[in-house]
Design an enzyme around this catalytic site. Structure first.
Site, PDB file in Angstrom:
ATOM      1  N   PHE A   5      45.394  34.507  40.875  1.00  0.00           N
ATOM      2  CA  PHE A   5      44.943  34.400  42.270  1.00  0.00           C
ATOM      3  C   PHE A   5      43.888  33.326  42.471  1.00  0.00           C
ATOM      4  O   PHE A   5      43.865  32.675  43.523  1.00  0.00           O
ATOM      5  CB  PHE A   5      44.383  35.764  42.718  1.00  0.00           C
ATOM      6  N   HIS A  59      45.693  48.868  41.192  1.00  0.00           N
ATOM      7  CA  HIS A  59      46.069  48.221  42.474  1.00  0.00           C
ATOM      8  C   HIS A  59      47.510  48.544  42.827  1.00  0.00           C
ATOM      9  O   HIS A  59      48.143  47.827  43.610  1.00  0.00           O
ATOM     10  CB  HIS A  59      45.860  46.695  42.387  1.00  0.00           C
ATOM     11  N   CYS A  67      57.347  55.586  53.533  1.00  0.00           N
ATOM     12  CA  CYS A  67      57.317  55.489  55.003  1.00  0.00           C
ATOM     13  C   CYS A  67      55.901  55.785  55.504  1.00  0.00           C
ATOM     14  O   CYS A  67      55.281  56.773  55.094  1.00  0.00           O
ATOM     15  CB  CYS A  67      58.292  56.519  55.597  1.00  0.00           C
ATOM     16  N   CYS A  97      63.512  57.999  59.507  1.00  0.00           N
ATOM     17  CA  CYS A  97      62.809  58.633  60.644  1.00  0.00           C
ATOM     18  C   CYS A  97      62.360  57.597  61.659  1.00  0.00           C
ATOM     19  O   CYS A  97      61.788  57.917  62.695  1.00  0.00           O
ATOM     20  CB  CYS A  97      61.586  59.412  60.119  1.00  0.00           C
ATOM     21  N   ASN A 102      38.839  35.511  28.572  1.00  0.00           N
ATOM     22  CA  ASN A 102      39.208  34.918  29.848  1.00  0.00           C
ATOM     23  C   ASN A 102      39.082  33.396  29.749  1.00  0.00           C
ATOM     24  O   ASN A 102      38.120  32.907  29.140  1.00  0.00           O
ATOM     25  CB  ASN A 102      38.310  35.449  30.973  1.00  0.00           C
TER      26      ASN A 102
HETATM   27  N1  APR Z   1      44.453  33.622  29.316  1.00  0.00           N
HETATM   28  C1  APR Z   1      43.229  34.078  29.665  1.00  0.00           C
HETATM   29  N2  APR Z   1      42.723  34.004  30.914  1.00  0.00           N
HETATM   30  C2  APR Z   1      43.511  33.436  31.851  1.00  0.00           C
HETATM   31  C3  APR Z   1      44.802  32.929  31.574  1.00  0.00           C
HETATM   32  C4  APR Z   1      45.269  33.041  30.245  1.00  0.00           C
HETATM   33  N3  APR Z   1      46.471  32.603  29.860  1.00  0.00           N
HETATM   34  N4  APR Z   1      45.316  32.418  32.733  1.00  0.00           N
HETATM   35  C5  APR Z   1      44.373  32.596  33.688  1.00  0.00           C
HETATM   36  N5  APR Z   1      43.288  33.200  33.158  1.00  0.00           N
HETATM   37  C6  APR Z   1      42.064  33.635  33.845  1.00  0.00           C
HETATM   38  C7  APR Z   1      41.599  32.711  34.944  1.00  0.00           C
HETATM   39  O1  APR Z   1      40.674  31.775  34.417  1.00  0.00           O
HETATM   40  C8  APR Z   1      40.930  33.681  35.921  1.00  0.00           C
HETATM   41  O2  APR Z   1      39.518  33.732  35.733  1.00  0.00           O
HETATM   42  O3  APR Z   1      42.375  34.865  34.468  1.00  0.00           O
HETATM   43  C9  APR Z   1      41.521  35.045  35.582  1.00  0.00           C
HETATM   44  C10 APR Z   1      42.344  35.635  36.717  1.00  0.00           C
HETATM   45  O4  APR Z   1      41.448  35.929  37.768  1.00  0.00           O
HETATM   46  P1  APR Z   1      42.035  36.211  39.234  1.00  0.00           P
HETATM   47  O5  APR Z   1      43.021  35.153  39.577  1.00  0.00           O
HETATM   48  O6  APR Z   1      40.843  36.436  40.113  1.00  0.00           O
HETATM   49  O7  APR Z   1      42.858  37.556  39.062  1.00  0.00           O
HETATM   50  P2  APR Z   1      42.290  39.027  38.976  1.00  0.00           P
HETATM   51  O8  APR Z   1      40.961  39.050  38.304  1.00  0.00           O
HETATM   52  O9  APR Z   1      43.372  39.852  38.400  1.00  0.00           O
HETATM   53  O10 APR Z   1      42.121  39.418  40.529  1.00  0.00           O
HETATM   54  C11 APR Z   1      41.816  40.772  40.790  1.00  0.00           C
HETATM   55  O11 APR Z   1      42.159  40.331  43.126  1.00  0.00           O
HETATM   56  O12 APR Z   1      43.295  39.522  44.925  1.00  0.00           O
HETATM   57  C12 APR Z   1      43.098  40.631  44.176  1.00  0.00           C
HETATM   58  O13 APR Z   1      44.617  42.387  44.007  1.00  0.00           O
HETATM   59  C13 APR Z   1      44.365  41.111  43.509  1.00  0.00           C
HETATM   60  O14 APR Z   1      44.516  42.357  41.440  1.00  0.00           O
HETATM   61  C14 APR Z   1      43.999  41.175  42.033  1.00  0.00           C
HETATM   62  C15 APR Z   1      42.484  41.194  42.057  1.00  0.00           C
END
Ligand code: APR
Length: 246
Positions: free
Chosen positions: A37, A122, A130, A157, A215
């Site tokens: 995201f 989530h 429904c 419904c 991360n």
């Molecule tokens: N390995 C490790 N980290 C990764 C990789 C990878 N291959 N690819 C991406 N990332 C990291 C990115 O650097 C980023 O910091 O994963 C993180 C994903 O963060 P987000 O995109 O914010 O996703 P997430 O934390 O799951 O978001 C939480 O936000 O919008 C809502 O409901 C949606 O569940 C989601 C929630």
């Protein structure tokens, strides 16, 4: 501490811990071809404003827009396959190094990779219901309706159907409360692929004694973590598996 020392320390944390949980986010599924995201340049929220097309308010006010511009992104997830990161978490659970996976993802890839104890905080895209009579529908039915009918999918419904995904504006699903209770019993939380920028899921990190974060980019909670590895999830988890097998 260099990368291999961090892998050794992570394996040590897991061996020393009584109860380990994983908390995963969209970053664990990017290597399965699913955009996350918030990654710069590729994150879904750079193209779509979730408050505009994926909130409960939009679903109620403009269901057409919700389904045509918002939910369409979720329907692409159904054919995705798990990657080694999901598979290693399944292996960790099988070998009883891991008590379960708390995931913010709705893609179902942990279950496809063999994880048995998965808490989907989530929601998921396996079913919908429904909004009037609460009747449950498989996602295949909703998808079929979307493929053949320009109007939003309706229940027998007459009520509007919605996916069992936690939308912006929804109350948290039961799995979130289950995950909270589990986190209170755990002594190590392994965060994999999450920016930890969404509450209340990110508050789970405050319930566990020790936190390790895997991360690609820095997260809001790095400063509080006991170990941080800014590398790809599949690389780290495969190296962790080798370390634990050794
Ligand atoms: N390995 C490790 N980290 C990764 C990789 C990878 N291959 N690819 C991406 N990332 C990291 C990115 O650097 C980023 O910091 O994963 C993180 C994903 O963060 P987000 O995109 O914010 O996703 P997430 O934390 O799951 O978001 C939480 O936000 O919008 C809502 O409901 C949606 O569940 C989601 C929630």
């Amino acid at each position: 501490m260099n990368y291999s020392e961090k892998i050794k320390q992570l394996a040590g944390f897991i061996r020393q811990s009584r109860r380990v949980l994983a908390l995963t986010g969209a970053g664990i599924s990017t290597e399965s071809g699913i955009p996350d995201f918030r990654s710069k340049g590729s994150g879904l929220w750079e193209k779509v404003d979730p408050m505009e097309v994926l909130s409960v308010q939009v679903l109620k006010r403009n269901p057409q827009r919700f389904y045509r511009e918002g939910f369409v992104h979720f329907l692409k997830l159904e054919n995705a396959r798990p990657n080694p990161a999901h598979e290693v978490l399944g292996w960790l659970e099988q070998r009883e190094f891991l008590a379960g996976v708390i995931t913010q993802n709705i893609d179902g890839l942990h279950q496809k990779a063999g994880s048995q104890r998965v808490m989907e905080v989530h929601g998921h895209i396996r079913t919908g219901h429904c909004m009037r009579c609460q009747k449950k529908y498989p996602m295949g039915f909703i998808r079929g309706k979307l493929d053949t009918d320009i109007n939003p999918p309706k229940c027998t419904c007459g009520g509007l159907l919605r996916p069992d995904v936690a939308l912006f504006g929804d109350a948290m699903p039961n799995d979130f409360w289950r995950a909270t209770a589990e986190a209170e019993q755990a002594d190590l939380l392994l965060v994999v692929g999450s920016s930890l920028s969404v509450s209340p899921a990110n508050s789970l990190t405050r319930l566990v004694e020790r936190v390790a974060i895997i991360n690609l980019e820095p997260t809001l909670y790095d400063y509080q973590a006991d170990l941080v590895i800014h590398e790809k999830a599949s690389r780290v988890l495969l190296d962790l598996k080798s370390q634990l097998e050794g």
